[in-house]
Write a protein that holds these residues in place. Structure first.
Motif, short mmCIF file in Angstrom:
data_model
loop_
_atom_site.label_atom_id
_atom_site.label_comp_id
_atom_site.label_asym_id
_atom_site.label_seq_id
_atom_site.Cartn_x
_atom_site.Cartn_y
_atom_site.Cartn_z
N VAL A 1 -19.08 -6.32 -3.30
CA VAL A 1 -18.27 -6.39 -3.80
C VAL A 1 -16.67 -6.56 -3.86
CG1 VAL A 1 -17.41 -4.50 -6.09
CG2 VAL A 1 -20.04 -4.80 -5.01
N LYS A 2 -15.79 -6.81 -4.63
CA LYS A 2 -14.51 -7.48 -4.24
C LYS A 2 -13.70 -6.54 -5.17
CE LYS A 2 -13.93 -10.02 -1.33
NZ LYS A 2 -13.23 -10.06 -0.15
N ASN A 3 -12.39 -6.46 -5.01
CA ASN A 3 -11.57 -6.10 -5.88
C ASN A 3 -10.90 -7.51 -6.55
OD1 ASN A 3 -9.18 -4.72 -7.04
ND2 ASN A 3 -8.76 -3.31 -5.41
N VAL A 4 -11.03 -7.10 -7.98
CA VAL A 4 -10.00 -8.66 -8.87
C VAL A 4 -9.06 -8.65 -8.54
CG1 VAL A 4 -12.35 -8.39 -10.37
CG2 VAL A 4 -10.71 -6.97 -11.04
N CYS B 1 -1.46 0.42 -3.48
CA CYS B 1 -1.50 1.85 -3.21
C CYS B 1 -0.68 2.55 -2.81
CB CYS B 1 -2.50 1.86 -4.41
SG CYS B 1 -2.41 3.67 -4.74
N GLY B 2 0.47 3.85 -2.90
CA GLY B 2 0.84 4.49 -2.53
C GLY B 2 -0.14 5.95 -2.20
N LYS B 3 -1.08 5.82 -2.83
CA LYS B 3 -2.43 6.94 -2.69
C LYS B 3 -3.67 6.45 -1.74
CE LYS B 3 -0.87 9.15 -7.27
NZ LYS B 3 -1.90 9.13 -8.75
N GLY C 1 -4.85 1.04 -0.91
CA GLY C 1 -5.64 -0.61 -1.53
C GLY C 1 -5.05 -1.34 -2.61
N TRP C 2 -4.88 -2.08 -2.52
CA TRP C 2 -4.21 -3.23 -3.51
C TRP C 2 -4.61 -3.01 -4.84
CZ3 TRP C 2 -1.10 -6.07 -1.36
CH2 TRP C 2 -1.08 -6.41 -0.10
N MET C 3 -3.37 -3.32 -5.72
CA MET C 3 -3.89 -3.04 -6.78
C MET C 3 -2.47 -4.09 -7.61
SD MET C 3 -0.79 0.54 -7.16
CE MET C 3 -0.56 0.41 -8.35
N PHE C 4 -2.84 -4.06 -8.91
CA PHE C 4 -2.04 -5.01 -10.08
C PHE C 4 -0.71 -4.15 -10.13
CE2 PHE C 4 -6.04 -7.01 -11.18
CZ PHE C 4 -5.46 -8.42 -11.06
N ALA C 5 0.36 -3.69 -9.91
CA ALA C 5 1.70 -3.42 -10.04
C ALA C 5 2.09 -2.43 -11.06
CB ALA C 5 2.84 -4.23 -9.68
N ALA C 6 1.49 -3.32 -12.37
CA ALA C 6 1.81 -2.82 -13.88
C ALA C 6 0.57 -1.88 -14.20
CB ALA C 6 1.42 -4.32 -14.88
N CYS D 1 -4.09 2.38 -9.82
CA CYS D 1 -5.18 1.52 -9.14
C CYS D 1 -6.33 1.52 -9.71
CB CYS D 1 -4.77 2.57 -8.04
SG CYS D 1 -5.77 2.04 -6.87
N HIS D 2 -7.46 0.43 -9.46
CA HIS D 2 -8.89 1.22 -9.72
C HIS D 2 -9.39 1.07 -9.07
CE1 HIS D 2 -8.05 -3.43 -12.52
NE2 HIS D 2 -8.40 -1.66 -13.30
N THR D 3 -8.67 1.88 -7.31
CA THR D 3 -9.67 2.02 -6.51
C THR D 3 -9.45 3.85 -6.85
OG1 THR D 3 -9.14 0.24 -5.20
CG2 THR D 3 -10.05 2.22 -4.43
N CYS D 4 -8.47 3.71 -7.35
CA CYS D 4 -7.74 5.55 -7.15
C CYS D 4 -8.71 5.76 -8.69
CB CYS D 4 -6.89 5.99 -7.32
SG CYS D 4 -5.62 5.61 -5.54
N SER D 5 -9.27 5.61 -9.16
CA SER D 5 -9.93 5.58 -10.47
C SER D 5 -11.01 5.72 -10.15
CB SER D 5 -9.59 4.54 -11.34
OG SER D 5 -8.63 4.48 -12.04
#
Length: 81
Positions: free
Chosen positions: A42-45, A59-61, A64-69, A72-76
């Motif tokens: 499984v990959k983060n898109v 992500c500051g929390k 993980g990598w996240m789209f800036a706009a 964060c999907h990982t935090c969710s």
């Protein structure tokens, strides 16, 4: 047909992935199979090689990598506060 390119967790190559859309995955993540070594995972898109660096950040929390706009999907997924 163009396939998305990622760095494979199995063979460590920058390679094409085949999405396994029949598998249920959380928003922002996709199940894949590496077209070189056959590794499945499984990959983060956001980790796709074609995504411009200017569009992503850490992500500051969770780190993980996240789209800036967008949030964060990982935090969710993990319920980070």
């Amino acid at each position: 047909m163009d396939h998305p390119r990622f760095k494979c967790n199995g063979c460590k190559r920058d390679t094409e992935f085949l999405w396994l859309d029949e598998l249920d995955t959380p928003e922002g993540f996709k199940a894949y199979q590496c077209m070189d070594c056959g590794c499945v995972g499984v990959k983060n898109v956001v980790e796709a090689l074609h995504v411009p660096d200017a569009d992503i950040c850490r992500c500051g929390k969770c780190g993980g990598w996240m789209f800036a706009a967008v949030p964060c999907h990982t935090c969710s997924l993990i319920g980070a506060k």
